[in-house]
Scaffold this active site. Structure first.
Site, mmCIF file in Angstrom:
data_model
loop_
_atom_site.group_PDB
_atom_site.id
_atom_site.type_symbol
_atom_site.label_atom_id
_atom_site.label_comp_id
_atom_site.label_asym_id
_atom_site.label_seq_id
_atom_site.Cartn_x
_atom_site.Cartn_y
_atom_site.Cartn_z
ATOM 1 N N HIS A 162 -34.196 -36.945 -49.948
ATOM 2 C CA HIS A 162 -33.793 -35.763 -49.169
ATOM 3 C C HIS A 162 -33.079 -34.746 -50.064
ATOM 4 C CE1 HIS A 162 -35.245 -37.565 -45.596
ATOM 5 N NE2 HIS A 162 -34.285 -38.465 -45.474
ATOM 6 N N SER A 191 -36.220 -32.929 -36.683
ATOM 7 C CA SER A 191 -36.854 -32.795 -35.373
ATOM 8 C C SER A 191 -35.977 -33.428 -34.291
ATOM 9 C CB SER A 191 -38.234 -33.468 -35.383
ATOM 10 O OG SER A 191 -38.076 -34.872 -35.343
ATOM 11 N N ASP A 237 -42.737 -33.177 -45.524
ATOM 12 C CA ASP A 237 -42.798 -34.626 -45.305
ATOM 13 C C ASP A 237 -42.942 -35.362 -46.634
ATOM 14 O OD1 ASP A 237 -42.867 -36.979 -43.906
ATOM 15 O OD2 ASP A 237 -44.887 -36.706 -43.105
ATOM 16 N N GLU A 261 -53.976 -21.443 -39.225
ATOM 17 C CA GLU A 261 -54.780 -22.306 -40.081
ATOM 18 C C GLU A 261 -53.879 -23.450 -40.535
ATOM 19 O OE1 GLU A 261 -57.974 -22.021 -40.726
ATOM 20 O OE2 GLU A 261 -58.132 -20.162 -39.569
ATOM 21 N N LEU A 312 -37.314 -11.698 -47.300
ATOM 22 C CA LEU A 312 -37.937 -12.831 -46.608
ATOM 23 C C LEU A 312 -37.077 -13.301 -45.432
ATOM 24 C CD1 LEU A 312 -40.129 -15.369 -47.226
ATOM 25 C CD2 LEU A 312 -37.985 -16.514 -47.700
#
Ligand code: FPP
Length: 255
Positions: free
Chosen positions: A41, A69, A24, A211, A135
């Site tokens: 961006h 989103s 964000d 967490e 990864l």
């Protein structure tokens, strides 16, 4: 995950296995510099690339990044098109490099609303990299946790209606297995940048025991130091998964 494995997932040396990030602050980063939001961006995409390298270096095995989103369609059309273009370019241009670095690419979110050629690109990226040992990079695009859970509930309902599944077989595992993240471990650490302290419909089911670290750093500035600081905060936490944990201040009568 076994309880033993869980207990060793925090502590002074622990590296979170799965880190998820709400990226964000791109707009504010640009605004502070008198630049168009799109520049924020673009710099955000650079931060994304840098974070993939830094995460792999730090020993993180799964990295999930929230890049668009289900609610982001409400943004101006020009910004939506720009973000769709960034994803397209990222998948097209970075794919070979990621593949050579042994990265496994996954895209989660609702694909039904995406253009057919973008869907095909995504499928190709996943197929090409699926056997890679490094990864796992999970890009959440057109992703919303509620939408994902509704799709999973619908899949279960269809199986029940077809007589393939008994309602009593609907368990946490059965629902998890129908989420976009079915074959991924739950996140250990969720980071949100830019000082906002909301979850914004991100991994609501999967982050049940994660967490959370909130950092004021704006996403385009997120660097190795910011990642290390989040990991350091994670290491100072004691994860109890609803249990009472080891010897704590509480057990010796201190509030
Ligand atoms: C939030 O910042 C960021 C986004 C909605 C998009 C994240 C996209 C990137 C990091 C670029 C890489 C993208 C892809 C698709 C691979 P914001 O615009 O909400 O910032 P603000 O809250 O300061 O306005």
């Amino acid at each position: 995950m076994s309880e033993g494995a869980r207990q060793s997932s925090s502590g002074p040396e622990a590296v979170p296995d799965h880190v998820a990030i709400i990226m964000d602050g791109n707009g504010r980063w640009a605004q502070m510099r008198g630049l168009p939001r799109q520049e924020g961006h673009r710099r955000g995409l650079e931060a994304l690339r840098r974070t993939v390298r830094n995460a792999a270096d730090a020993g993180i095995r799964f990295l999930t990044l929230y890049s668009f989103s289900t609610e982001n369609w409400r943004r101006p059309q020009t910004e939506v098109s720009f973000l769709l273009g960034l994803l397209r370019r990222f998948v097209e241009k970075d794919l070979i490099e990621l593949h050579q670095a042994g990265v496994r690419v996954r895209i989660i979110g609702n694909r039904a609303d995406l253009a057919a050629d973008l869907r095909a690109l995504i499928e190709r990226a996943e197929a090409m990299t699926q056997g890679n040992p490094g990864l796992t990079l999970v890009i959440a695009f057109n992703y919303g946790s509620r939408d994902e859970m509704v799709r999973a509930a619908r899949a279960l309902a269809e199986e029940v209606a077809a007589g393939r599944l008994s309602p009593s077989a609907i368990t946490e595992e059965a629902l998890s297995a129908r989420l976009d993240t079915a074959d991924l471990p739950d996140p250990d650490l969720v980071i949100r940048t830019s000082g906002e302290t909301r979850v914004s419909n991100f991994l609501l089911w999967q982050a049940a025991y994660a967490e959370f670290v909130f950092t004021p750093v704006l996403w385009p500035d997120f660097d190795r130091e910011a990642l290390d600081e989040a990991i350091a905060q994670y290491r100072r936490r004691e994860r109890r998964y609803g249990g009472i944990g080891s010897v704590t201040s509480r057990s010796v009568g201190v509030a």
